[in-house]
Design a protein around this motif. Sequence first.
Motif, short mmCIF file in Angstrom:
data_model
loop_
_atom_site.label_atom_id
_atom_site.label_comp_id
_atom_site.label_asym_id
_atom_site.label_seq_id
_atom_site.Cartn_x
_atom_site.Cartn_y
_atom_site.Cartn_z
N UNK A 182 0.94 -1.08 -0.12
CA UNK A 182 0.01 -0.08 -0.10
C UNK A 182 0.97 1.13 -0.10
N UNK A 183 0.69 2.03 -1.07
CA UNK A 183 1.59 3.17 -0.91
C UNK A 183 0.53 4.49 -1.64
N UNK A 184 1.19 5.50 -1.09
CA UNK A 184 0.40 6.82 -1.61
C UNK A 184 0.16 6.89 -2.78
N UNK A 185 -0.96 7.39 -3.45
CA UNK A 185 -1.50 7.49 -4.53
C UNK A 185 -0.35 8.47 -5.45
N UNK A 186 0.06 9.47 -4.99
CA UNK A 186 1.02 10.31 -5.44
C UNK A 186 2.46 9.58 -5.98
N UNK A 187 2.56 8.39 -5.57
CA UNK A 187 3.84 7.69 -5.65
C UNK A 187 3.56 6.50 -6.91
N UNK A 188 2.35 6.44 -7.27
CA UNK A 188 1.81 5.55 -8.31
C UNK A 188 2.82 5.73 -9.55
N UNK A 189 3.10 6.59 -10.13
CA UNK A 189 4.03 6.61 -11.35
C UNK A 189 5.38 6.54 -10.90
N UNK A 190 5.82 6.87 -9.86
CA UNK A 190 7.37 6.29 -9.48
C UNK A 190 7.43 4.71 -9.23
N UNK A 191 6.24 4.06 -8.62
CA UNK A 191 6.19 2.75 -8.54
C UNK A 191 6.27 1.97 -9.83
N UNK A 192 5.84 2.61 -10.84
CA UNK A 192 5.65 2.03 -12.06
C UNK A 192 6.93 1.89 -12.51
N UNK A 193 7.73 3.10 -12.47
CA UNK A 193 9.08 3.13 -13.13
C UNK A 193 10.09 2.02 -12.35
#
Length: 83
Positions: free
Chosen positions: A52-63
Amino acid sequence: MIRVIKHILIEPTADRADRIDSIRAAILAAFPDATTEIVPGLLDDDLVVEVRLPLSQLDEWQAVRKRWGDFSAVGHDIERRIA
């Protein structure tokens, strides 16, 4: 705070416990605000690392997730992939 839930499937292998520890360490090193939990998978022997991670980190997660690959390496090799 809105969080995104991501799942990483861990199939049964002899080194599964080490892989789980390494995966959790890599996730928390890259995303200190994330939380992880081990939950049962759909099949009897599978486990899932639920992240579970903050929505704001979704793009970073994908990279970062692309760099990690399939987590087939055990130990420090996974942690080195963060950089």
